[in-house]
Design a protein around this motif. Structure first.
Motif, PDB file in Angstrom:
ATOM      1  N   ARG A   7       0.862  -1.191   0.000  1.00  0.00           N
ATOM      2  CA  ARG A   7       0.000   0.000   0.000  1.00  0.00           C
ATOM      3  C   ARG A   7       0.892   1.234   0.000  1.00  0.00           C
ATOM      4  NH1 ARG A   7      -2.385   1.790   5.530  1.00  0.00           N
ATOM      5  NH2 ARG A   7      -0.588   1.567   6.901  1.00  0.00           N
ATOM      6  N   ASP A   8       0.401   2.312  -0.592  1.00  0.00           N
ATOM      7  CA  ASP A   8       1.213   3.512  -0.767  1.00  0.00           C
ATOM      8  C   ASP A   8       1.678   4.092   0.560  1.00  0.00           C
ATOM      9  OD1 ASP A   8       0.946   3.341  -3.498  1.00  0.00           O
ATOM     10  OD2 ASP A   8      -0.698   4.784  -3.629  1.00  0.00           O
ATOM     11  N   GLU A   9       0.849   3.949   1.617  1.00  0.00           N
ATOM     12  CA  GLU A   9       1.201   4.513   2.912  1.00  0.00           C
ATOM     13  C   GLU A   9       2.508   3.935   3.453  1.00  0.00           C
ATOM     14  OE1 GLU A   9      -1.701   3.483   1.976  1.00  0.00           O
ATOM     15  OE2 GLU A   9      -3.299   4.850   2.622  1.00  0.00           O
ATOM     16  N   ASN A  10       2.872   2.731   3.007  1.00  0.00           N
ATOM     17  CA  ASN A  10       4.110   2.105   3.499  1.00  0.00           C
ATOM     18  C   ASN A  10       5.368   2.820   3.017  1.00  0.00           C
ATOM     19  OD1 ASN A  10       2.597   0.224   4.806  1.00  0.00           O
ATOM     20  ND2 ASN A  10       3.186  -1.512   3.533  1.00  0.00           N
ATOM     21  N   ASN A  11       5.242   3.656   1.989  1.00  0.00           N
ATOM     22  CA  ASN A  11       6.416   4.390   1.515  1.00  0.00           C
ATOM     23  C   ASN A  11       7.049   5.221   2.626  1.00  0.00           C
ATOM     24  OD1 ASN A  11       6.767   3.753  -1.317  1.00  0.00           O
ATOM     25  ND2 ASN A  11       4.795   4.754  -1.666  1.00  0.00           N
ATOM     26  N   ARG A  12       6.233   5.662   3.581  1.00  0.00           N
ATOM     27  CA  ARG A  12       6.751   6.474   4.685  1.00  0.00           C
ATOM     28  C   ARG A  12       7.790   5.707   5.499  1.00  0.00           C
ATOM     29  NH1 ARG A  12       5.145  10.862   7.968  1.00  0.00           N
ATOM     30  NH2 ARG A  12       5.893  10.664  10.117  1.00  0.00           N
ATOM     31  N   LEU A  13       7.616   4.385   5.624  1.00  0.00           N
ATOM     32  CA  LEU A  13       8.546   3.582   6.421  1.00  0.00           C
ATOM     33  C   LEU A  13       9.976   3.716   5.919  1.00  0.00           C
ATOM     34  CD1 LEU A  13       6.491   0.263   6.705  1.00  0.00           C
ATOM     35  CD2 LEU A  13       6.857   1.939   8.534  1.00  0.00           C
ATOM     36  N   TYR A  14      10.132   3.875   4.596  1.00  0.00           N
ATOM     37  CA  TYR A  14      11.457   3.866   3.973  1.00  0.00           C
ATOM     38  C   TYR A  14      11.934   5.264   3.602  1.00  0.00           C
ATOM     39  CZ  TYR A  14       9.182  -0.639   3.374  1.00  0.00           C
ATOM     40  OH  TYR A  14       8.462  -1.793   3.593  1.00  0.00           O
ATOM     41  N   SER A  15      11.152   6.266   3.969  1.00  0.00           N
ATOM     42  CA  SER A  15      11.499   7.653   3.659  1.00  0.00           C
ATOM     43  C   SER A  15      12.450   8.218   4.698  1.00  0.00           C
ATOM     44  CB  SER A  15      10.220   8.508   3.621  1.00  0.00           C
ATOM     45  OG  SER A  15       9.691   8.639   4.942  1.00  0.00           O
ATOM     46  N   LYS A  16      12.965   9.409   4.425  1.00  0.00           N
ATOM     47  CA  LYS A  16      13.837  10.100   5.382  1.00  0.00           C
ATOM     48  C   LYS A  16      13.126  10.259   6.720  1.00  0.00           C
ATOM     49  CE  LYS A  16      16.218  14.520   6.087  1.00  0.00           C
ATOM     50  NZ  LYS A  16      16.529  15.846   5.471  1.00  0.00           N
ATOM     51  N   THR A  17      11.838  10.641   6.682  1.00  0.00           N
ATOM     52  CA  THR A  17      11.067  10.825   7.917  1.00  0.00           C
ATOM     53  C   THR A  17      10.874   9.500   8.637  1.00  0.00           C
ATOM     54  OG1 THR A  17       9.897  12.736   7.002  1.00  0.00           O
ATOM     55  CG2 THR A  17       8.861  11.602   8.863  1.00  0.00           C
TER      56      THR A  17
ATOM     57  N   ARG B 223      22.273   5.314   5.395  1.00  0.00           N
ATOM     58  CA  ARG B 223      23.496   5.935   5.909  1.00  0.00           C
ATOM     59  C   ARG B 223      23.268   7.411   6.224  1.00  0.00           C
ATOM     60  NH1 ARG B 223      26.459   2.493   1.745  1.00  0.00           N
ATOM     61  NH2 ARG B 223      27.273   0.759   2.999  1.00  0.00           N
ATOM     62  N   ARG B 224      22.530   8.092   5.359  1.00  0.00           N
ATOM     63  CA  ARG B 224      22.248   9.503   5.609  1.00  0.00           C
ATOM     64  C   ARG B 224      21.365   9.690   6.843  1.00  0.00           C
ATOM     65  NH1 ARG B 224      21.599   9.603  -0.068  1.00  0.00           N
ATOM     66  NH2 ARG B 224      19.328   9.717   0.180  1.00  0.00           N
ATOM     67  N   ALA B 225      20.619   8.632   7.199  1.00  0.00           N
ATOM     68  CA  ALA B 225      19.774   8.683   8.401  1.00  0.00           C
ATOM     69  C   ALA B 225      20.571   8.374   9.668  1.00  0.00           C
ATOM     70  CB  ALA B 225      18.610   7.715   8.256  1.00  0.00           C
ATOM     71  N   ARG B 226      21.921   8.316   9.537  1.00  0.00           N
ATOM     72  CA  ARG B 226      22.844   8.142  10.663  1.00  0.00           C
ATOM     73  C   ARG B 226      22.807   6.726  11.253  1.00  0.00           C
ATOM     74  NH1 ARG B 226      22.212  11.910  15.175  1.00  0.00           N
ATOM     75  NH2 ARG B 226      19.991  11.910  14.725  1.00  0.00           N
ATOM     76  N   PHE B 227      22.587   5.753  10.385  1.00  0.00           N
ATOM     77  CA  PHE B 227      22.714   4.362  10.772  1.00  0.00           C
ATOM     78  C   PHE B 227      24.060   3.822  10.306  1.00  0.00           C
ATOM     79  CE2 PHE B 227      17.985   4.446  10.649  1.00  0.00           C
ATOM     80  CZ  PHE B 227      17.716   3.847  11.876  1.00  0.00           C
ATOM     81  N   GLN B 228      24.584   2.858  11.042  1.00  0.00           N
ATOM     82  CA  GLN B 228      25.679   2.034  10.545  1.00  0.00           C
ATOM     83  C   GLN B 228      25.031   0.887   9.771  1.00  0.00           C
ATOM     84  OE1 GLN B 228      27.965   0.891  13.965  1.00  0.00           O
ATOM     85  NE2 GLN B 228      28.997   2.861  14.121  1.00  0.00           N
ATOM     86  N   VAL B 229      25.378   0.737   8.495  1.00  0.00           N
ATOM     87  CA  VAL B 229      24.613  -0.130   7.607  1.00  0.00           C
ATOM     88  C   VAL B 229      25.432  -1.326   7.134  1.00  0.00           C
ATOM     89  CG1 VAL B 229      23.268  -0.221   5.476  1.00  0.00           C
ATOM     90  CG2 VAL B 229      23.316   1.892   6.823  1.00  0.00           C
ATOM     91  N   GLU B 230      24.804  -2.489   7.206  1.00  0.00           N
ATOM     92  CA  GLU B 230      25.348  -3.705   6.614  1.00  0.00           C
ATOM     93  C   GLU B 230      24.276  -4.308   5.715  1.00  0.00           C
ATOM     94  OE1 GLU B 230      27.284  -8.055   7.809  1.00  0.00           O
ATOM     95  OE2 GLU B 230      26.409  -6.769   9.363  1.00  0.00           O
ATOM     96  N   GLU B 231      24.637  -4.593   4.477  1.00  0.00           N
ATOM     97  CA  GLU B 231      23.711  -5.195   3.514  1.00  0.00           C
ATOM     98  C   GLU B 231      24.153  -6.638   3.268  1.00  0.00           C
ATOM     99  OE1 GLU B 231      22.463  -4.575  -1.179  1.00  0.00           O
ATOM    100  OE2 GLU B 231      23.227  -2.873  -0.007  1.00  0.00           O
TER     101      GLU B 231
END
Length: 227
Positions: free
Chosen positions: A156-166, A197-205
């Protein structure tokens, strides 16, 4: 070709519908699929990466009594793997937006579900995982997301917020220091990796196989740690 049997239809809040399908092979093995339009969101034969989502996250925490948030339930593979690894004082909140998913878990797919939903360490939240995240404020040791097929609002479109900057800022705020945001995806996404990364997480993929035996399609899990 073996035909699939339609077992149930569930409306998604905001539009669209999910279908639960069952296929019995010539060898008698039964497979369940949850389908959105032409997309197969999950298949009971493909549980390896969903189990890895829980196992690898908990390995990073090194804590047998954390509070973890799982969104959504799906076929319960992530939840059951987490429960098998957690201690008796852990707490697992499962957010599920579509009530019928839980009905299917207790009904046609009861053999898959086992007693996971009735485990005393589990609390069920009927609703949007995004609301629990936005109101979390340091509540969780880990947030495990498998609500779409990747970091976009497929269901659903509302889920886009989960992955956004906000949404990522809200997830970071909902985690305790050292907490992990783990996101499952059917495919890599370099743009999303950079956004984490820009959201200040240490990221491992990490690339994981879909099947328990190490075969099948390659899926991706992002582990984003709040340092």
């Amino acid at each position: 070709m073996i035909a699939s049997e339609l077992l149930g239809i569930a409306a998604i809040p905001g539009g669209g519908e999910l279908k639960l399908m069952r296929r019995v092979g010539s060898n008698g093995a039964t497979d369940y699929m949850i389908v959105l339009g032409g997309n197969e969101l999950m298949n009971s034969r493909m549980r390896g990466s969903e189990e890895a989502l829980a196992e690898m996250t908990l390995a990073k925490l090194g804590d047998r009594a954390p509070h973890i948030l799982i969104g959504g339930y799906g076929m319960g593979f992530t939840l059951r793997k987490a429960l098998s690894l957690l201690g008796p004082d852990a707490l697992v909140t499962v957010a599920e937006l579509v009530p019928e998913i839980l009905d299917w878990a207790r009904g046609p797919m009861a053999a898959l579900t086992g007693d996971g939903l009735d485990d005393p360490r589990v609390q069920i939240a009927h609703g949007d995982v995004g609301f629990l995240i936005s109101s979390g404020q340091g509540r969780y040791d880990a947030i495990l997301l498998d609500v779409d097929n990747g970091p976009d609002g497929l269901v659903r479109d509302e889920n886009n917020r989960l992955y956004s900057k906000t949404g990522l800022a809200e997830a970071r705020a909902a985690l305790r220091p050292g907490g992990v945001l783990a996101i499952w995806s059917a495919a890599p996404d370099a743009v999303f990796t950079n956004r984490l990364r820009r959201a200040r997480f240490q990221v491992e993929e990490v690339v994981v196989r879909a099947r328990e035996n190490g075969k099948g399609p390659r899926h991706v899990i992002w582990f984003a740690t709040r340092a």
